[in-house]
Motif scaffolding. Sequence first.
Motif, PDB file in Angstrom:
ATOM      1  N   ARG A 103       0.841  -1.195   0.000  1.00  0.00           N
ATOM      2  CA  ARG A 103       0.000   0.000   0.000  1.00  0.00           C
ATOM      3  C   ARG A 103       0.874   1.241   0.000  1.00  0.00           C
ATOM      4  O   ARG A 103       0.825   2.067   0.890  1.00  0.00           O
ATOM      5  N   GLU A 151      -9.971   0.501   1.200  1.00  0.00           N
ATOM      6  CA  GLU A 151      -9.950   1.748   1.963  1.00  0.00           C
ATOM      7  C   GLU A 151     -10.788   2.798   1.226  1.00  0.00           C
ATOM      8  O   GLU A 151     -10.588   3.066   0.035  1.00  0.00           O
ATOM      9  N   ARG A 153     -11.980   6.833   1.533  1.00  0.00           N
ATOM     10  CA  ARG A 153     -11.602   8.080   2.200  1.00  0.00           C
ATOM     11  C   ARG A 153     -12.597   9.171   1.800  1.00  0.00           C
ATOM     12  O   ARG A 153     -12.690   9.557   0.620  1.00  0.00           O
ATOM     13  N   VAL A 186     -12.062   7.810   7.292  1.00  0.00           N
ATOM     14  CA  VAL A 186     -11.493   6.659   6.586  1.00  0.00           C
ATOM     15  C   VAL A 186     -12.188   5.379   7.050  1.00  0.00           C
ATOM     16  O   VAL A 186     -12.177   5.035   8.246  1.00  0.00           O
ATOM     17  N   TYR A 187     -12.766   4.662   6.081  1.00  0.00           N
ATOM     18  CA  TYR A 187     -13.310   3.316   6.314  1.00  0.00           C
ATOM     19  C   TYR A 187     -12.282   2.315   5.758  1.00  0.00           C
ATOM     20  O   TYR A 187     -11.822   2.464   4.614  1.00  0.00           O
ATOM     21  N   ARG A 188     -11.980   1.319   6.562  1.00  0.00           N
ATOM     22  CA  ARG A 188     -10.990   0.331   6.115  1.00  0.00           C
ATOM     23  C   ARG A 188     -11.479  -1.073   6.456  1.00  0.00           C
ATOM     24  O   ARG A 188     -11.711  -1.409   7.614  1.00  0.00           O
ATOM     25  N   THR A 190     -10.397  -5.038   6.237  1.00  0.00           N
ATOM     26  CA  THR A 190      -9.207  -5.895   6.078  1.00  0.00           C
ATOM     27  C   THR A 190      -9.625  -7.351   6.220  1.00  0.00           C
ATOM     28  O   THR A 190     -10.224  -7.742   7.243  1.00  0.00           O
ATOM     29  N   TYR A 222     -10.601   6.177  -3.112  1.00  0.00           N
ATOM     30  CA  TYR A 222     -10.584   4.789  -2.620  1.00  0.00           C
ATOM     31  C   TYR A 222      -9.280   4.125  -3.079  1.00  0.00           C
ATOM     32  O   TYR A 222      -8.615   4.586  -4.012  1.00  0.00           O
TER      33      TYR A 222
END
Length: 241
Positions: A103, A151, A153, A186-188, A190, A222
């Motif tokens: 990343r 991700e 944003r 921010v949504y992440r 994983t 994104y």
Amino acid sequence: MTDELRGLLRESAEAHLPDRARMLARVERGTARRGAARGLRDRARTGPLTWPKIVLATLATVGTLTVSALTVVAVVHTPDPPRQPAAAAPSAAPSAAPSAVDRTAPPTAGSRTEDGPLWADGSVDPHSNTYWAQSNVTLKTRKPLTALVVELRIALTAGVKDTGSWRTLPAEDFELSAREEGGFLVYRWTLKPGRNVPSGEHVFAGQYDHATGGRDAKDDAYRIDAAGAGEGGAAVWGGFA
């Protein structure tokens, strides 16, 4: 000729013994007596050693043996010359295990919507309204994935506040975080270790309030990083129309 032998011959001559055999016999007997006497003298010279001589001979023998023993010990126990230590081979610095997800590129660096088996698109959901919105990240993969980070944003424009999120994949397969970072909400998502994402189309969405009126999504972005089993990583990113 010795005096003893001369005496024997003289005695024989004086005895007027013309018998040659008897004369030779006397000579032989005299010679035998002379040899015996000489043997006695030799034994006397080579007789037993006296006590001082025995002591000196013993000490000489012991000294010789001691010197020999020391020589043997010196030969056996002489230490080897010190060896030069072998130069240690420079150990290679441990290389970090390559991450399944790379990343490094910021999600706002241009737009790359396709890489390897991945394709992605970002859009504002048409059901958004004047005070609330939903941003969708659509992912298509032609191969199953064993590692995935998505991700989203959202620029912190006026009134932006998290109200939830969802995804079309099972919620228990992902770790989710939603927090403000560097001027963005921010949504992440994983993917958890041991979980997989099947090939196909998948959607990840973030929901948020915003100030009343229309909201411009030009600064939103994104990024998706993924990898399949036994394959290198791939990454796609872009903005929102």
